[in-house]
Write an enzyme that holds these catalytic residues in place. Structure first.
Site, PDB file in Angstrom:
ATOM      1  N   TRP A 148       1.748 -29.944  93.276  1.00 54.90           N
ATOM      2  CA  TRP A 148       1.254 -29.146  94.406  1.00 54.90           C
ATOM      3  C   TRP A 148       2.450 -28.414  95.023  1.00 54.90           C
ATOM      4  O   TRP A 148       3.473 -29.051  95.325  1.00 54.90           O
ATOM      5  CB  TRP A 148       0.614 -30.104  95.416  1.00 54.90           C
ATOM      6  CG  TRP A 148       0.040 -29.464  96.640  1.00 54.90           C
ATOM      7  CD1 TRP A 148      -0.764 -28.359  96.686  1.00 54.90           C
ATOM      8  CD2 TRP A 148       0.194 -29.903  97.989  1.00 54.90           C
ATOM      9  NE1 TRP A 148      -1.125 -28.097  97.981  1.00 54.90           N
ATOM     10  CE2 TRP A 148      -0.547 -29.023  98.805  1.00 54.90           C
ATOM     11  CE3 TRP A 148       0.872 -30.953  98.597  1.00 54.90           C
ATOM     12  CZ2 TRP A 148      -0.621 -29.165 100.186  1.00 54.90           C
ATOM     13  CZ3 TRP A 148       0.793 -31.094  99.970  1.00 54.90           C
ATOM     14  CH2 TRP A 148       0.056 -30.214 100.748  1.00 54.90           C
ATOM     15  N   ASP A 229       0.342 -39.561  96.312  1.00 57.70           N
ATOM     16  CA  ASP A 229      -0.415 -38.565  97.064  1.00 57.70           C
ATOM     17  C   ASP A 229      -1.881 -38.738  96.657  1.00 57.70           C
ATOM     18  O   ASP A 229      -2.251 -38.498  95.504  1.00 57.70           O
ATOM     19  CB  ASP A 229       0.104 -37.159  96.716  1.00 57.70           C
ATOM     20  CG  ASP A 229      -0.556 -36.095  97.576  1.00 57.70           C
ATOM     21  OD1 ASP A 229      -1.584 -36.390  98.215  1.00 57.70           O
ATOM     22  OD2 ASP A 229      -0.048 -34.956  97.602  1.00 57.70           O
ATOM     23  N   LYS A 264     -10.943 -33.441 101.873  1.00 60.73           N
ATOM     24  CA  LYS A 264     -11.896 -33.119 100.817  1.00 60.73           C
ATOM     25  C   LYS A 264     -13.063 -34.098 100.793  1.00 60.73           C
ATOM     26  O   LYS A 264     -14.216 -33.703 100.810  1.00 60.73           O
ATOM     27  CB  LYS A 264     -11.198 -33.126  99.452  1.00 60.73           C
ATOM     28  CG  LYS A 264     -10.386 -31.870  99.183  1.00 60.73           C
ATOM     29  CD  LYS A 264      -9.016 -31.935  99.787  1.00 60.73           C
ATOM     30  CE  LYS A 264      -8.230 -30.662  99.514  1.00 60.73           C
ATOM     31  NZ  LYS A 264      -6.903 -30.703 100.134  1.00 60.73           N
TER      32      LYS A 264
HETATM   33  C1  LMR Z   1      -4.727 -27.015  97.640  1.00 57.90           C
HETATM   34  O1  LMR Z   1      -3.898 -27.473  96.846  1.00 57.90           O
HETATM   35  O2  LMR Z   1      -5.286 -25.917  97.468  1.00 57.90           O
HETATM   36  C2  LMR Z   1      -5.138 -27.830  98.839  1.00 57.90           C
HETATM   37  O3  LMR Z   1      -4.474 -29.048  98.834  1.00 57.90           O
HETATM   38  C3  LMR Z   1      -4.996 -27.098 100.106  1.00 57.90           C
HETATM   39  C4  LMR Z   1      -3.572 -26.877 100.510  1.00 57.90           C
HETATM   40  O4  LMR Z   1      -3.240 -27.213 101.648  1.00 57.90           O
HETATM   41  O5  LMR Z   1      -2.777 -26.356  99.722  1.00 57.90           O
END
Ligand code: LMR
Length: 415
Positions: A148, A229, A264
């Site tokens: 992420w 996470d 979510k």
């Molecule tokens: C995402 O990866 O799209 C979600 O976790 C929202 C975010 O805050 O990035």
């Protein structure tokens, strides 16, 4: 004429100090920046497969009926809005520990888990990063490749350095087990590895229970600290199956840190509600750890917002509402799974040259399509279809109303 005078002469109504003038334009966030761009797009047929927000078959992000019911009760009860403790509500801590670790482990860990109610999963990650910095200074934090995008920003902002471990094999569209385990074995003692507990973001490629057992054995041998996470519990298989990683590591007696998000699975995106759990070796250690976590929170946002936590606690503590909520999570999960199948079928029927069947093996909201950045930009510019530059899609963004459009655009761009 001094510099200040020159600036004020250019703009006599400007009363602030010239300091702000030195701010350079920061790059747009790769995910939330895309949401802004999407909102500003005036094309009627625009499709958002970018940010990870669930939408139903009608393209709506629902307020779950269980959440709506509890919000009505809360409004009528008119509870006080006085401050929560720095780490949030104790009832919330107990309820979320059970959801995370399961009832048996949670009971076994009683008094040894430090839990903080945090503003979202992001808040939990940042408090974890700040806490680690407070007790150990700058640490190498190992991130999955890929991960992420915000992990990098969060742990850098908390003062740590970043390393990456291998995770995904783009050729196989699956976890690269050999490279992954071999990299985990090279992480030195006392360093931190951030691992996606389920529904890997951005690839959707998850670890099996056997994989997690190996992760636990390696972490124990090496002496590094796993930080999980856990943002998509219930979106992969079900609430308990998705917790297998967290529970396997915790059961192995490791000093696990877990960052939960309820954006979510409770649909509470804008209420910013998450939890940080730190599993300690003893109640004495937990008392000291808690005091450091409290300092991190006090100097950041003081104490957490209450509303989202009150909803989560009320649902989890009422057996009938908890069952209802579990069903609502299952409905969201099933819609995503069905959409994966529908999308792959549609791509095959359209004669798209690439094999996308791997999308059906992946878990959660996201998949890595393998689409190049240039093609991602073509999809955005020519066809109003938004996905993250990495080629990540939010599968939930595909609906019966836009499936044909998305499929046709994919065919046009990748052949
Ligand atoms: C995402 O990866 O799209 C979600 O976790 C929202 C975010 O805050 O990035």
């Amino acid at each position: 004429m001094g510099m200040d005078t020159a600036i004020y002469a250019r703009n006599p109504t400007h009363t602030s100090m010239p300091l702000f003038d030195s701010a350079t334009q920061a790059p747009a966030d790769p995910i939330l920046g895309l949401s802004t761009q999407f909102k500003e797009d005036t094309r009627a047929n625009k499709v958002n497969l970018g940010v990870g927000v669930f939408v139903d078959a009608h393209g709506v992000t629902p307020v779950l009926p269980s959440v709506r019911a509890v919000e009505q009760q809360l409004a009528e009860a008119g509870a006080s809005k006085s401050y929560l403790p720095m780490t949030g509500s104790p009832a919330y801590a107990t309820a979320t520990q059970k959801l995370c670790f399961g009832e048996t482990l949670a009971n076994q860990f009683a008094g040894r888990v430090v839990t903080a109610q945090t503003p979202g999963g992001t808040g939990a990650l940042r408090v974890a990063g700040d806490f680690l910095h407070r007790i150990a200074g700058t640490l190498p934090v190992w991130l999955s490749n890929p991960t992420w995008a915000n992990h990098k920003g969060i742990f850098t902002a908390a003062g740590h350095t970043l390393e990456t471990y291998a995770y995904f094999d783009p050729a196989a569209n699956a976890v690269d087990h050999d490279a992954f385990f071999s990299d985990l074995k090279a992480i030195p003692a006392g360093q931190v590895a951030v691992i996606h507990a389920c529904c890997h973001n951005p690839t959707g490629a998850d670890l099996t229970e056997d994989d997690w057992k190996q992760v636990a054995a390696i972490a124990a041998d090496q002496g590094w600290i796993p930080l999980l996470d856990f943002a998509y519990q219930g979106f992969g298989e079900n609430i308990d199956a998705d917790a297998v990683g967290v529970r396997t590591l915790a059961e192995a007696g490791l000093p696990v840190i877990v960052c939960q998000s309820f954006s979510k699975n409770f649909g509470l995106y804008q209420d910013r509600i998450g939890a940080l759990h730190i599993v300690c070796a003893s109640t004495d250690e937990a008392t000291r750890v808690k005091s450091q976590v409290e300092l991190c929170i006090r100097t950041n946002y003081s104490n957490p917002p209450a509303h989202g936590g009150a909803i989560v606690t009320a649902i989890l503590n009422d057996p009938s509402l908890a069952t209802q909520w579990d069903g609502e999570v299952a409905d969201m999960r099933d819609r995503i799974k069905d959409t994966r199948t529908d999308f792959v079928t549609a791509l095959e029927q359209a004669g798209v040259s690439r094999d996308f069947r791997f999308l059906m093996d992946q878990k959660g909201m996201f998949s890595f399509t393998g689409i190049s950045k240039d093609d991602v930009h073509r999809l955005r510019n020519e066809f109003a279809i938004y996905m993250v530059d990495s080629g990540r899609i939010n599968v939930a963004g595909i609906t019966p109303a836009n499936l044909a459009q998305v499929t046709a655009a994919m065919k046009a761009v990748i052949g």
